[in-house]
Write an enzyme that holds these catalytic residues in place. Structure first.
Site, mmCIF file in Angstrom:
data_model
loop_
_atom_site.group_PDB
_atom_site.id
_atom_site.type_symbol
_atom_site.label_atom_id
_atom_site.label_comp_id
_atom_site.label_asym_id
_atom_site.label_seq_id
_atom_site.Cartn_x
_atom_site.Cartn_y
_atom_site.Cartn_z
ATOM 1 N N PRO A 1 -2.124 2.652 -7.218
ATOM 2 C CA PRO A 1 -1.068 3.489 -7.776
ATOM 3 C C PRO A 1 0.333 3.124 -7.300
ATOM 4 O O PRO A 1 0.537 2.793 -6.134
ATOM 5 C CB PRO A 1 -1.443 4.903 -7.324
ATOM 6 C CG PRO A 1 -2.399 4.734 -6.213
ATOM 7 C CD PRO A 1 -3.089 3.428 -6.434
ATOM 8 N N ASN A 2 1.235 3.182 -8.246
ATOM 9 C CA ASN A 2 2.675 2.988 -8.060
ATOM 10 C C ASN A 2 3.088 1.543 -7.788
ATOM 11 O O ASN A 2 4.273 1.241 -7.731
ATOM 12 C CB ASN A 2 3.232 3.916 -6.972
ATOM 13 C CG ASN A 2 3.004 5.368 -7.321
ATOM 14 O OD1 ASN A 2 3.327 5.797 -8.420
ATOM 15 N ND2 ASN A 2 2.415 6.113 -6.407
ATOM 16 N N HIS B 1 -1.448 -4.500 2.507
ATOM 17 C CA HIS B 1 -0.326 -3.576 2.348
ATOM 18 C C HIS B 1 0.956 -4.376 2.507
ATOM 19 O O HIS B 1 1.048 -5.252 3.372
ATOM 20 C CB HIS B 1 -0.375 -2.454 3.385
ATOM 21 C CG HIS B 1 -1.629 -1.664 3.297
ATOM 22 N ND1 HIS B 1 -1.829 -0.702 2.335
ATOM 23 C CD2 HIS B 1 -2.775 -1.721 4.019
ATOM 24 C CE1 HIS B 1 -3.030 -0.194 2.482
ATOM 25 N NE2 HIS B 1 -3.634 -0.805 3.484
ATOM 26 N N SER C 1 3.994 -3.086 3.244
ATOM 27 C CA SER C 1 4.706 -2.592 4.426
ATOM 28 C C SER C 1 3.748 -2.531 5.611
ATOM 29 O O SER C 1 2.520 -2.591 5.447
ATOM 30 C CB SER C 1 5.274 -1.191 4.154
ATOM 31 O OG SER C 1 4.226 -0.252 4.001
ATOM 32 N N TYR D 1 9.556 -2.012 -0.144
ATOM 33 C CA TYR D 1 8.673 -2.864 -0.936
ATOM 34 C C TYR D 1 9.335 -4.115 -1.504
ATOM 35 O O TYR D 1 8.682 -4.900 -2.169
ATOM 36 C CB TYR D 1 8.059 -2.045 -2.084
ATOM 37 C CG TYR D 1 7.233 -0.892 -1.579
ATOM 38 C CD1 TYR D 1 5.977 -1.112 -1.029
ATOM 39 C CD2 TYR D 1 7.706 0.411 -1.628
ATOM 40 C CE1 TYR D 1 5.211 -0.062 -0.545
ATOM 41 C CE2 TYR D 1 6.944 1.472 -1.150
ATOM 42 C CZ TYR D 1 5.705 1.222 -0.614
ATOM 43 O OH TYR D 1 4.947 2.260 -0.136
ATOM 44 N N ALA E 1 -1.842 4.513 -2.003
ATOM 45 C CA ALA E 1 -2.138 5.763 -1.296
ATOM 46 C C ALA E 1 -3.629 6.098 -1.278
ATOM 47 O O ALA E 1 -4.075 6.847 -0.408
ATOM 48 C CB ALA E 1 -1.340 6.907 -1.908
ATOM 49 N N ASN F 1 -4.925 -3.888 -2.763
ATOM 50 C CA ASN F 1 -3.906 -2.977 -2.248
ATOM 51 C C ASN F 1 -4.156 -1.662 -2.970
ATOM 52 O O ASN F 1 -3.741 -1.487 -4.112
ATOM 53 C CB ASN F 1 -2.497 -3.498 -2.516
ATOM 54 C CG ASN F 1 -1.432 -2.627 -1.877
ATOM 55 O OD1 ASN F 1 -1.669 -1.456 -1.589
ATOM 56 N ND2 ASN F 1 -0.256 -3.187 -1.679
ATOM 57 N N GLU G 1 -8.194 -5.965 2.451
ATOM 58 C CA GLU G 1 -7.234 -4.884 2.230
ATOM 59 C C GLU G 1 -5.841 -5.394 2.583
ATOM 60 O O GLU G 1 -5.649 -5.985 3.646
ATOM 61 C CB GLU G 1 -7.609 -3.702 3.128
ATOM 62 C CG GLU G 1 -6.636 -2.555 3.103
ATOM 63 C CD GLU G 1 -6.991 -1.471 4.118
ATOM 64 O OE1 GLU G 1 -6.102 -0.651 4.392
ATOM 65 O OE2 GLU G 1 -8.127 -1.437 4.644
ATOM 66 N N ARG H 1 10.750 0.396 -7.073
ATOM 67 C CA ARG H 1 10.375 1.476 -6.157
ATOM 68 C C ARG H 1 10.775 1.144 -4.722
ATOM 69 O O ARG H 1 10.335 0.145 -4.171
ATOM 70 C CB ARG H 1 8.860 1.674 -6.234
ATOM 71 C CG ARG H 1 8.316 2.643 -5.229
ATOM 72 C CD ARG H 1 6.795 2.626 -5.244
ATOM 73 N NE ARG H 1 6.278 3.524 -4.237
ATOM 74 C CZ ARG H 1 5.116 3.381 -3.651
ATOM 75 N NH1 ARG H 1 4.337 2.379 -3.973
ATOM 76 N NH2 ARG H 1 4.721 4.239 -2.752
ATOM 77 N N ARG I 1 5.030 3.628 9.610
ATOM 78 C CA ARG I 1 5.407 4.648 8.629
ATOM 79 C C ARG I 1 4.821 6.006 9.001
ATOM 80 O O ARG I 1 4.412 6.217 10.139
ATOM 81 C CB ARG I 1 4.989 4.175 7.243
ATOM 82 C CG ARG I 1 5.718 2.855 6.879
ATOM 83 C CD ARG I 1 5.480 2.402 5.497
ATOM 84 N NE ARG I 1 5.999 3.372 4.540
ATOM 85 C CZ ARG I 1 5.662 3.386 3.261
ATOM 86 N NH1 ARG I 1 4.819 2.493 2.790
ATOM 87 N NH2 ARG I 1 6.162 4.291 2.448
#
Length: 140
Positions: free
Chosen positions: A9-10, A97, A99, A22, A74, A71, A95, A17, A104
């Site tokens: 998502p996103n 990411h 960032s 990112y 969330a 990825n 997996e 974004r 975070r």
């Protein structure tokens, strides 16, 4: 070798974004560079904002491709269903990411899918995907 990249998502909003987190490049632009860097690897790409569609895609390709770069966005922090799916596949999953999730919010520090993945790469921007492909292309 065939590798499937799956974004959750996103991540369709990369380049728009939160560029401070990112970056300012779209994933489509990065994918062109990634494919050029690895001409001998077939790199397929899929993105969905829907958890069930991510599972459907992994089940579709997870028994025929050589690896999956995931990825999950969330869903990383919430989805037992993704973890169960990853455990059922023949193909190894890395997996990723963009960032460094450990720098975070606290809720991002816990992954529900890491325990089912071959490895985790985070914090290197879009280059996290390249590092995952490198990891998958190493002979065991």
């Amino acid at each position: 070798m065939k590798i499937q990249i799956i974004n959750g998502p996103n991540l369709n909003l990369l380049g728009k974004r939160e560029p401070g987190i990112y970056g300012s490049s779209s994933f489509d632009d990065y994918l062109v560079k990634l494919r050029a860097r690895y001409p001998d690897i077939v790199i397929d790409y899929y993105q969905s904002n829907i958890e069930g569609e991510l599972i459907d895609k992994m089940q579709e390709v997870g028994f025929t491709c050589d690896g999956i770069v995931l990825n999950a966005g969330a869903y990383t922090h919430t989805s037992i269903a993704l973890q169960d799916c990853i455990r059922s596949l023949k193909a190894p999953v890395v997996e990723v990411h963009i960032s460094n999730v450990h720098q975070r919010e606290e809720f991002r520090h816990r992954s529900m899918i890491s325990c089912a993945c071959r490895g985790v790469i985070c914090g290197f921007g879009l280059d996290s995907y390249r590092l995952a492909i490198e990891a998958l292309s190493i002979d065991d």
